[in-house]
Design an enzyme around this catalytic site. Structure first.
Site, PDB file in Angstrom:
ATOM      1  N   SER A  11      41.989  41.641  44.352  1.00 32.07           N
ATOM      2  CA  SER A  11      41.990  42.362  45.624  1.00 32.07           C
ATOM      3  C   SER A  11      41.415  41.500  46.738  1.00 32.07           C
ATOM      4  O   SER A  11      41.935  41.491  47.863  1.00 32.07           O
ATOM      5  CB  SER A  11      41.203  43.671  45.500  1.00 32.07           C
ATOM      6  OG  SER A  11      39.859  43.443  45.139  1.00 32.07           O
ATOM      7  N   SER A  47      55.703  42.881  48.299  1.00 27.65           N
ATOM      8  CA  SER A  47      55.191  42.019  47.241  1.00 27.65           C
ATOM      9  C   SER A  47      56.265  41.798  46.192  1.00 27.65           C
ATOM     10  O   SER A  47      56.925  42.752  45.753  1.00 27.65           O
ATOM     11  CB  SER A  47      53.957  42.655  46.596  1.00 27.65           C
ATOM     12  OG  SER A  47      53.575  41.925  45.439  1.00 27.65           O
ATOM     13  N   ASP A  92      33.111  38.326  46.277  1.00 28.28           N
ATOM     14  CA  ASP A  92      34.490  37.960  45.967  1.00 28.28           C
ATOM     15  C   ASP A  92      35.216  37.433  47.200  1.00 28.28           C
ATOM     16  O   ASP A  92      35.954  36.447  47.127  1.00 28.28           O
ATOM     17  CB  ASP A  92      35.240  39.169  45.411  1.00 28.28           C
ATOM     18  CG  ASP A  92      34.768  39.557  44.016  1.00 28.28           C
ATOM     19  OD1 ASP A  92      33.946  38.818  43.438  1.00 28.28           O
ATOM     20  OD2 ASP A  92      35.210  40.601  43.516  1.00 28.28           O
TER      21      ASP A  92
END
Length: 347
Positions: free
Chosen positions: A90, A25, A134
């Site tokens: 997330s 990342s 989500d």
């Protein structure tokens, strides 16, 4: 009833044939995380959340556990989704991973199944007992709409939500108070809701009609469960009320429903914090139509519905209130409903 933000978690992906998963990342120091896909196992049982890399690794594990033929991959992530802000960073990471692997390995997953597998990764691999909202938002939302999701059967429909056309804005106030749903507080609320459902002899609190709430609360033997049950049942009713108002063209009237939701999250579910409460109070005092916290709570963000002409003044009032309270300056930006996860060809 979520919407997808225009912020993105982008992943550049390449298939590997050696069974190695390499994760990197641009937002995290520490170099490359390298794992064997055939050695992946849940972290949740050990209490070790495994850091950010656990989320994409968990997706690989969940896909393989579902019998899908997924091997190694090189995955590089770049995200503009604020982390720890209650904005589903997330889920964005999980769904981006799943979409990339679906494409690399030709899995043929539809968006709802992909979202459910991402939820399993977070529940069983990472060890966070989240719901599926989500992930469904990240996978299924469309531009200019909010997603009406019934998690009882995962039916969904897109509800038009073009505030700009009606002279309104939806602001996000990121309090910059970080939260972690893996610390047990969220799990405690969920366990309490499940205990309430058992006590009321229903599969889930979704089955308790709003008009029968008072009688249901009287039947609960444990007083500590009553505010949790009251929040869930009234929150479901608020979702229905917002849809009714939107379909009637009364978009401005959803403001008080948002504010009522915050009061319930603050007082009954007890997942707010001083910074979130101040953001809501300051916004409303400055003329906002309504405001409430969003996300799992214990920090994160609030959303604020405002007239377009009042947006700057409301944002300034919130910042001023935070400065007066000697809180860290909040980040305020507009939320414009965007599209869910998709492939973006490299130019």
């Amino acid at each position: 009833m979520p919407l997808a933000l225009p912020h993105t978690c982008a992943v550049q992906a390449a298939r590997r044939d050696d069974g190695v998963l390499r994760l990197h990342s641009s937002d995290v120091r520490g170099g490359v995380t390298e794992l064997r896909v055939d050695k992946l196992g849940p972290l949740g049982a050990t209490g070790d959340r495994g850091g950010w890399a656990a989320y994409p690794a968990g997706v690989v594990w969940a896909l393989r556990e579902a019998g899908l033929q997924v091997g190694g991959a090189d995955l590089h992530f770049e995200s503009t989704v604020p982390t720890g802000a209650g904005l589903s960073s997330s889920a964005a990471l999980e769904v981006a991973t799943a979409v990339a692997l679906d494409d690399l390995y030709g899995l043929g997953l539809d968006a709802p199944r992909l979202a459910r597998l991402c939820q399993r990764a977070e529940n069983e691999f990472v060890g966070v007992p989240c719901g599926v909202m989500d992930q469904m938002a990240s996978a299924c939302c469309t531009r200019g709409h909010a997603l009406h999701l019934d998690t009882r059967d995962l039916t969904q429909r897109q509800v038009p939500f073009d505030l700009a056309a009606q002279g309104m804005r939806l602001l996000v106030v990121d309090t910059r108070v970080k939260h972690s749903l893996g610390d047990g507080a969220y799990a405690e609320r969920r366990a309490g809701c499940e205990a309430g459902a058992v006590a009321l002899c229903v599969g889930t609190l979704r089955e308790v009609p709003h008009e029968e709430l008072a009688a249901a609360l009287e039947r609960l033997g444990e007083a500590r469960l009553r505010p949790l049950v009251r929040h869930v049942v009234t929150e479901n009713h608020r979702v229905s009320e917002v849809i009714r108002l939107l379909e009637a063209g009364r978009t401005r009237d959803i403001g008080p429903v948002l504010s009522a939701g915050h009061a319930s999250l603050r007082d009954d579910f007890a997942v707010s914090c001083a910074e979130l409460d101040l953001a809501v109070e300051a916004a409303e005092a400055a003329g906002a139509l309504g405001a409430r916290m969003t996300g799992g709570g214990f920090g994160g963000s609030a959303i604020v519905l405002v007239e377009e002409a009042d947006a700057a003044a409301v944002a300034a009032a919130v910042r001023e209130a935070f400065a007066k309270a000697e809180y860290r300056e909040p980040r305020v930006f507009e939320a414009v409903p965007g599209d869910g996860a998709r492939r973006i060809p490299l130019s």
